[in-house]
Write an enzyme that holds these catalytic residues in place. Structure first.
Site, mmCIF file in Angstrom:
data_model
loop_
_atom_site.group_PDB
_atom_site.id
_atom_site.type_symbol
_atom_site.label_atom_id
_atom_site.label_comp_id
_atom_site.label_asym_id
_atom_site.label_seq_id
_atom_site.Cartn_x
_atom_site.Cartn_y
_atom_site.Cartn_z
ATOM 1 C CG HIS A 108 -2.119 -0.855 1.104
ATOM 2 N ND1 HIS A 108 -2.082 -2.185 1.433
ATOM 3 C CD2 HIS A 108 -3.389 -0.600 0.678
ATOM 4 C CE1 HIS A 108 -3.273 -2.731 1.213
ATOM 5 N NE2 HIS A 108 -4.081 -1.789 0.754
ATOM 6 C CE LYS A 142 -3.795 -0.523 4.866
ATOM 7 N NZ LYS A 142 -5.060 0.101 5.311
HETATM 8 P P1 NAD Z 1 -6.868 9.484 5.081
HETATM 9 O O1 NAD Z 1 -5.828 9.598 6.124
HETATM 10 O O2 NAD Z 1 -6.614 10.083 3.724
HETATM 11 O O3 NAD Z 1 -8.239 10.120 5.606
HETATM 12 C C1 NAD Z 1 -8.757 9.852 6.882
HETATM 13 C C2 NAD Z 1 -9.805 10.904 7.200
HETATM 14 O O4 NAD Z 1 -10.300 10.594 8.493
HETATM 15 C C3 NAD Z 1 -9.255 12.321 7.269
HETATM 16 O O5 NAD Z 1 -10.293 13.215 6.880
HETATM 17 C C4 NAD Z 1 -8.931 12.499 8.753
HETATM 18 O O6 NAD Z 1 -9.001 13.845 9.158
HETATM 19 C C5 NAD Z 1 -10.039 11.671 9.379
HETATM 20 N N1 NAD Z 1 -9.615 11.094 10.673
HETATM 21 C C6 NAD Z 1 -8.610 10.221 10.893
HETATM 22 N N2 NAD Z 1 -8.497 9.976 12.214
HETATM 23 C C7 NAD Z 1 -9.482 10.689 12.797
HETATM 24 C C8 NAD Z 1 -9.881 10.852 14.158
HETATM 25 N N3 NAD Z 1 -9.246 10.216 15.171
HETATM 26 N N4 NAD Z 1 -10.928 11.666 14.418
HETATM 27 C C9 NAD Z 1 -11.570 12.277 13.416
HETATM 28 N N5 NAD Z 1 -11.214 12.181 12.111
HETATM 29 C C10 NAD Z 1 -10.189 11.387 11.817
HETATM 30 O O7 NAD Z 1 -7.192 7.928 4.963
HETATM 31 P P2 NAD Z 1 -7.937 7.144 3.783
HETATM 32 O O8 NAD Z 1 -6.938 6.636 2.809
HETATM 33 O O9 NAD Z 1 -9.094 7.949 3.304
HETATM 34 O O10 NAD Z 1 -8.456 5.863 4.599
HETATM 35 C C11 NAD Z 1 -9.336 5.989 5.705
HETATM 36 C C12 NAD Z 1 -9.630 4.613 6.275
HETATM 37 O O11 NAD Z 1 -10.299 3.822 5.283
HETATM 38 C C13 NAD Z 1 -8.397 3.801 6.678
HETATM 39 O O12 NAD Z 1 -8.716 3.033 7.826
HETATM 40 C C14 NAD Z 1 -8.161 2.887 5.471
HETATM 41 O O13 NAD Z 1 -7.466 1.705 5.805
HETATM 42 C C15 NAD Z 1 -9.581 2.590 5.091
HETATM 43 N N6 NAD Z 1 -9.793 2.193 3.688
HETATM 44 C C16 NAD Z 1 -10.711 1.204 3.494
HETATM 45 C C17 NAD Z 1 -11.034 0.816 2.208
HETATM 46 C C18 NAD Z 1 -12.140 -0.209 2.007
HETATM 47 O O14 NAD Z 1 -12.424 -0.601 0.848
HETATM 48 N N7 NAD Z 1 -12.801 -0.636 3.093
HETATM 49 C C19 NAD Z 1 -10.408 1.410 1.114
HETATM 50 C C20 NAD Z 1 -9.474 2.416 1.350
HETATM 51 C C21 NAD Z 1 -9.190 2.810 2.657
#
Ligand code: NAD
Length: 275
Positions: A164, A168
């Protein structure tokens, strides 16, 4: 149908049978997945974003509101469903707010501890909750192929490798953990060995697990089965985050109006019930 034809739902509009778009709230609106969801939903006519929140300090603008106000915003905007891609801690908090407000919730966040998983399970006693570590149809296919291969090849060594992007946080990925759970459901193993270093020969029955973090790789998962002078490699590569966003929006459309309980992406796309 989504603009790029990826993962579109078979039914349009709300599950109450009307043609109106499903009213969707999103958390983590400033994140990578939040951005994808906002972009993609603008191209779809079966969903409408009625609320987008991000945590205080993030780039709150005219279209994004403060997640600290989520409980009152849920009451005010009355979404049909909320989609969460944030972090484990905030996800548990947002799911609790949804349970309180009676808003079905799709969780895409990964990396939950056992305690946090238990909190989600509790919430699903009072609200419809659909959680999946991966919203790609290709990964659903990979999971089926892996279960089939593991049962067809008893005794073959298994190694799982995921790659990834360098932003991540959790490792191994939620998807890799789900695939590992699938393997362990199919075969008795002696446990997972994360990486190898020094004098550490492979033990019979172990599963090797490797997590690589580099550049902007969206997500790759490989399950390698080797033995009997042959190697079978099953690999999935996500070409863009749009795949996950499309699947999550399909899940949101499917979940809106559902009864209280726990659901999985396999419920949306068909196939056996998996978590
Ligand atoms: P990212 O870091 O780009 O975005 C995360 C968002 O959540 C940001 O807006 C951040 O401000 C907010 N955030 C994070 N921690 C927080 C907290 N403690 N309180 C409030 N807001 C918070 O991450 P991303 O790439 O968008 O991924 C987010 C999550 O989704 C991760 O856990 C990732 O592993 C997961 N993900 C899942 C899939 C799926 O298909 N299920 C696909 C991609 C990513």
């Amino acid at each position: 149908m989504s603009a790029d034809g990826v993962g579109a739902s078979d039914g349009e509009g709300a599950s109450d049978g009307s043609d109106r778009p499903v009213r969707v709230a999103i958390t983590g609106a400033t994140g990578r997945m939040g951005g994808e969801l906002r972009e993609l939903s603008a191209d779809r006519d079966d969903v409408a974003i009625v609320l987008a929140v991000a945590r205080s300090g993030a780039d709150i603008d005219d279209e994004i509101e403060d997640a600290a106000d989520l409980p009152s915003l849920l009451a005010e905007r009355d979404p049909d469903v909320l989609v969460d891609f944030t972090g484990p801690e905030s996800s548990v908090e947002y799911v609790a707010a949804c349970a309180e407000a009676g808003v079905p919730v799709v969780v895409g966040t990964t990396g939950f501890s056992e305690e946090q998983e238990a909190a989600l399970e509790d919430a699903s006693q009072s609200v419809a909750l659909l959680k999946a570590a991966n919203f790609s149809r290709g990964i659903a296919g990979l999971r089926r192929a892996v279960r089939e291969a593991v049962s067809a090849l008893p005794g073959y060594d298994i190694e799982v490798t995921e790659t990834h992007h360098n932003g991540k946080r959790d490792a191994p990925s939620g998807t890799a953990n789900t695939v590992l759970d699938d393997i362990e459901a199919e075969r008795e193993t002696t446990g997972r060995v994360h990486g190898r270093e020094g004098d550490q020969p492979r033990e019979t029955g172990e599963i090797g697990v490797h997590a690589r973090r580099a550049g902007d790789v969206t997500g790759e998962h490989e399950v390698l089965l080797a033995g009997n002078h042959e190697v079978l490699s099953l690999t999935h590569r996500a070409g863009s985050r749009g795949v996950f966003a499309a699947g999550a929006l399909d899940a949101a459309v499917w979940l809106a109006g559902r009864e209280v309980g726990r659901y999985d992406f396999s419920d949306v796309i068909g196939g056996s019930h998996e978590r």
